[in-house]
Scaffold this motif. Structure first.
Motif, PDB file in Angstrom:
ATOM      1  N   GLU A  23       0.828  -1.217   0.000  1.00  0.00           N
ATOM      2  CA  GLU A  23       0.000   0.000   0.000  1.00  0.00           C
ATOM      3  C   GLU A  23       0.861   1.266   0.000  1.00  0.00           C
ATOM      4  OE1 GLU A  23      -2.766   2.099   3.329  1.00  0.00           O
ATOM      5  OE2 GLU A  23      -3.167  -0.020   2.947  1.00  0.00           O
ATOM      6  N   VAL A  24       1.943   1.272   0.753  1.00  0.00           N
ATOM      7  CA  VAL A  24       2.817   2.450   0.823  1.00  0.00           C
ATOM      8  C   VAL A  24       3.944   2.379  -0.204  1.00  0.00           C
ATOM      9  CG1 VAL A  24       2.283   2.949   3.238  1.00  0.00           C
ATOM     10  CG2 VAL A  24       4.263   1.514   2.699  1.00  0.00           C
ATOM     11  N   GLN A  25       3.845   1.420  -1.116  1.00  0.00           N
ATOM     12  CA  GLN A  25       4.787   1.219  -2.218  1.00  0.00           C
ATOM     13  C   GLN A  25       6.209   0.964  -1.727  1.00  0.00           C
ATOM     14  OE1 GLN A  25       4.109   4.706  -4.618  1.00  0.00           O
ATOM     15  NE2 GLN A  25       2.335   3.777  -5.604  1.00  0.00           N
ATOM     16  N   LEU A  26       6.299   0.218  -0.640  1.00  0.00           N
ATOM     17  CA  LEU A  26       7.589  -0.154  -0.083  1.00  0.00           C
ATOM     18  C   LEU A  26       8.068  -1.482  -0.660  1.00  0.00           C
ATOM     19  CD1 LEU A  26       9.662   0.807   1.960  1.00  0.00           C
ATOM     20  CD2 LEU A  26       8.327  -0.241   3.756  1.00  0.00           C
ATOM     21  N   LEU A  27       7.152  -2.425  -0.749  1.00  0.00           N
ATOM     22  CA  LEU A  27       7.455  -3.734  -1.332  1.00  0.00           C
ATOM     23  C   LEU A  27       6.195  -4.208  -2.042  1.00  0.00           C
ATOM     24  CD1 LEU A  27       9.294  -6.204  -1.689  1.00  0.00           C
ATOM     25  CD2 LEU A  27       8.384  -7.081   0.461  1.00  0.00           C
ATOM     26  N   GLU A  28       6.213  -4.040  -3.338  1.00  0.00           N
ATOM     27  CA  GLU A  28       5.032  -4.410  -4.112  1.00  0.00           C
ATOM     28  C   GLU A  28       5.186  -5.832  -4.643  1.00  0.00           C
ATOM     29  OE1 GLU A  28       3.438  -1.228  -6.600  1.00  0.00           O
ATOM     30  OE2 GLU A  28       5.031   0.031  -5.782  1.00  0.00           O
ATOM     31  N   PRO A  29       4.079  -6.534  -4.756  1.00  0.00           N
ATOM     32  CA  PRO A  29       4.148  -7.890  -5.320  1.00  0.00           C
ATOM     33  C   PRO A  29       4.703  -7.843  -6.736  1.00  0.00           C
ATOM     34  CG  PRO A  29       1.960  -7.414  -4.435  1.00  0.00           C
ATOM     35  CD  PRO A  29       2.714  -6.131  -4.426  1.00  0.00           C
ATOM     36  N   ALA A  30       5.341  -8.923  -7.134  1.00  0.00           N
ATOM     37  CA  ALA A  30       5.856  -9.014  -8.503  1.00  0.00           C
ATOM     38  C   ALA A  30       4.701  -9.102  -9.495  1.00  0.00           C
ATOM     39  CB  ALA A  30       6.769 -10.226  -8.631  1.00  0.00           C
ATOM     40  N   TYR A  31       3.579  -9.686  -9.032  1.00  0.00           N
ATOM     41  CA  TYR A  31       2.430  -9.868  -9.915  1.00  0.00           C
ATOM     42  C   TYR A  31       1.164  -9.930  -9.068  1.00  0.00           C
ATOM     43  CZ  TYR A  31      -0.825 -12.224 -13.107  1.00  0.00           C
ATOM     44  OH  TYR A  31      -1.913 -12.558 -13.868  1.00  0.00           O
ATOM     45  N   ILE A  32       0.114  -9.291  -9.547  1.00  0.00           N
ATOM     46  CA  ILE A  32      -1.211  -9.401  -8.930  1.00  0.00           C
ATOM     47  C   ILE A  32      -2.142  -9.954  -9.991  1.00  0.00           C
ATOM     48  CG2 ILE A  32      -3.155  -8.191  -7.865  1.00  0.00           C
ATOM     49  CD1 ILE A  32      -1.174  -6.120  -6.808  1.00  0.00           C
ATOM     50  N   ASP A  33      -2.732 -11.096  -9.708  1.00  0.00           N
ATOM     51  CA  ASP A  33      -3.642 -11.740 -10.646  1.00  0.00           C
ATOM     52  C   ASP A  33      -4.897 -10.871 -10.788  1.00  0.00           C
ATOM     53  OD1 ASP A  33      -5.644 -13.361 -11.867  1.00  0.00           O
ATOM     54  OD2 ASP A  33      -4.572 -15.161 -11.208  1.00  0.00           O
ATOM     55  N   PRO A  34      -5.196 -10.390 -11.973  1.00  0.00           N
ATOM     56  CA  PRO A  34      -6.361  -9.514 -12.156  1.00  0.00           C
ATOM     57  C   PRO A  34      -7.698 -10.218 -11.928  1.00  0.00           C
ATOM     58  CG  PRO A  34      -5.358 -10.029 -14.273  1.00  0.00           C
ATOM     59  CD  PRO A  34      -4.477 -10.621 -13.215  1.00  0.00           C
ATOM     60  N   ASN A  35      -7.701 -11.533 -12.007  1.00  0.00           N
ATOM     61  CA  ASN A  35      -8.950 -12.275 -11.825  1.00  0.00           C
ATOM     62  C   ASN A  35      -9.363 -12.398 -10.367  1.00  0.00           C
ATOM     63  OD1 ASN A  35      -9.226 -12.793 -14.614  1.00  0.00           O
ATOM     64  ND2 ASN A  35      -7.747 -14.442 -14.446  1.00  0.00           N
ATOM     65  N   ASN A  36      -8.384 -12.598  -9.493  1.00  0.00           N
ATOM     66  CA  ASN A  36      -8.729 -12.821  -8.085  1.00  0.00           C
ATOM     67  C   ASN A  36      -7.961 -11.917  -7.111  1.00  0.00           C
ATOM     68  OD1 ASN A  36      -6.180 -13.941  -8.139  1.00  0.00           O
ATOM     69  ND2 ASN A  36      -6.909 -16.055  -8.154  1.00  0.00           N
ATOM     70  N   ASN A  37      -7.144 -11.028  -7.647  1.00  0.00           N
ATOM     71  CA  ASN A  37      -6.327 -10.096  -6.852  1.00  0.00           C
ATOM     72  C   ASN A  37      -5.325 -10.790  -5.941  1.00  0.00           C
ATOM     73  OD1 ASN A  37      -7.277  -7.680  -7.933  1.00  0.00           O
ATOM     74  ND2 ASN A  37      -9.049  -7.674  -6.563  1.00  0.00           N
ATOM     75  N   TYR A  38      -5.006 -12.032  -6.196  1.00  0.00           N
ATOM     76  CA  TYR A  38      -3.969 -12.729  -5.422  1.00  0.00           C
ATOM     77  C   TYR A  38      -2.630 -12.062  -5.709  1.00  0.00           C
ATOM     78  CZ  TYR A  38      -6.952 -16.707  -4.074  1.00  0.00           C
ATOM     79  OH  TYR A  38      -7.920 -17.516  -3.536  1.00  0.00           O
ATOM     80  N   ARG A  39      -1.861 -11.909  -4.654  1.00  0.00           N
ATOM     81  CA  ARG A  39      -0.536 -11.297  -4.778  1.00  0.00           C
ATOM     82  C   ARG A  39       0.511 -12.398  -4.867  1.00  0.00           C
ATOM     83  NH1 ARG A  39      -1.054  -5.978  -2.021  1.00  0.00           N
ATOM     84  NH2 ARG A  39      -3.273  -5.767  -1.640  1.00  0.00           N
ATOM     85  N   TYR A  40       1.452 -12.194  -5.765  1.00  0.00           N
ATOM     86  CA  TYR A  40       2.542 -13.141  -5.936  1.00  0.00           C
ATOM     87  C   TYR A  40       3.878 -12.408  -5.835  1.00  0.00           C
ATOM     88  CZ  TYR A  40      -0.989 -16.393  -7.571  1.00  0.00           C
ATOM     89  OH  TYR A  40      -2.087 -17.207  -7.660  1.00  0.00           O
ATOM     90  N   TYR A  41       4.797 -13.048  -5.167  1.00  0.00           N
ATOM     91  CA  TYR A  41       6.124 -12.481  -4.963  1.00  0.00           C
ATOM     92  C   TYR A  41       7.159 -13.391  -5.603  1.00  0.00           C
ATOM     93  CZ  TYR A  41       3.757  -9.481  -1.628  1.00  0.00           C
ATOM     94  OH  TYR A  41       2.920  -8.573  -1.054  1.00  0.00           O
TER      95      TYR A  41
END
Length: 112
Positions: A23-41
């Motif tokens: 949220e504070v753009q400190l460590l963003e996921p490498a990928y967020i699945d647009p279908n389910n918003n799952y975060r992947y690192y």
């Protein structure tokens, strides 16, 4: 790629902390699945997460951590770490002085 729960377990950071860091753009996921918003690192995220854990342990504020992460070359990191170390050394001296004052105060009460 690691799901947020797997990544949290790997790094020791809670899922809530990972969401906040995103949220504070400190460590963003490498990928967020647009279908389910799952975060992947990914593995790169892992090394950044470990760095953030160390910085937090060293007493860095969120703003200081953001500053470090924005400076992708980490050119100023050594200076910031030295500043933190100096601050800690000063705090140790202050605490040592306070302890001596307490000892002196206790000793003066016993002399009477």
């Amino acid at each position: 790629m690691y799901k947020i729960s797997e990544f949290a377990e790997m790094t020791g950071l809670s899922k809530e902390t990972l969401r906040y860091y995103s949220e504070v753009q400190l460590l963003e996921p490498a990928y967020i699945d647009p279908n389910n918003n799952y975060r992947y690192y990914d593995d790169g995220s892992y090394f950044l997460a470990i760095l953030l854990m160390k910085l937090r342990r060293f007493g860095f504020t969120i703003q200081e951590m953001i500053s470090v992460m924005k400076d992708e070359s980490f050119a100023n990191l050594e200076d910031l770490l030295k500043q933190k170390r100096n601050k800690i050394q000063m705090q140790i001296e202050d605490l040592r002085h306070q302890a001596e004052e307490i000892d002196d105060f206790l000793a003066s009460g016993k002399e009477e």
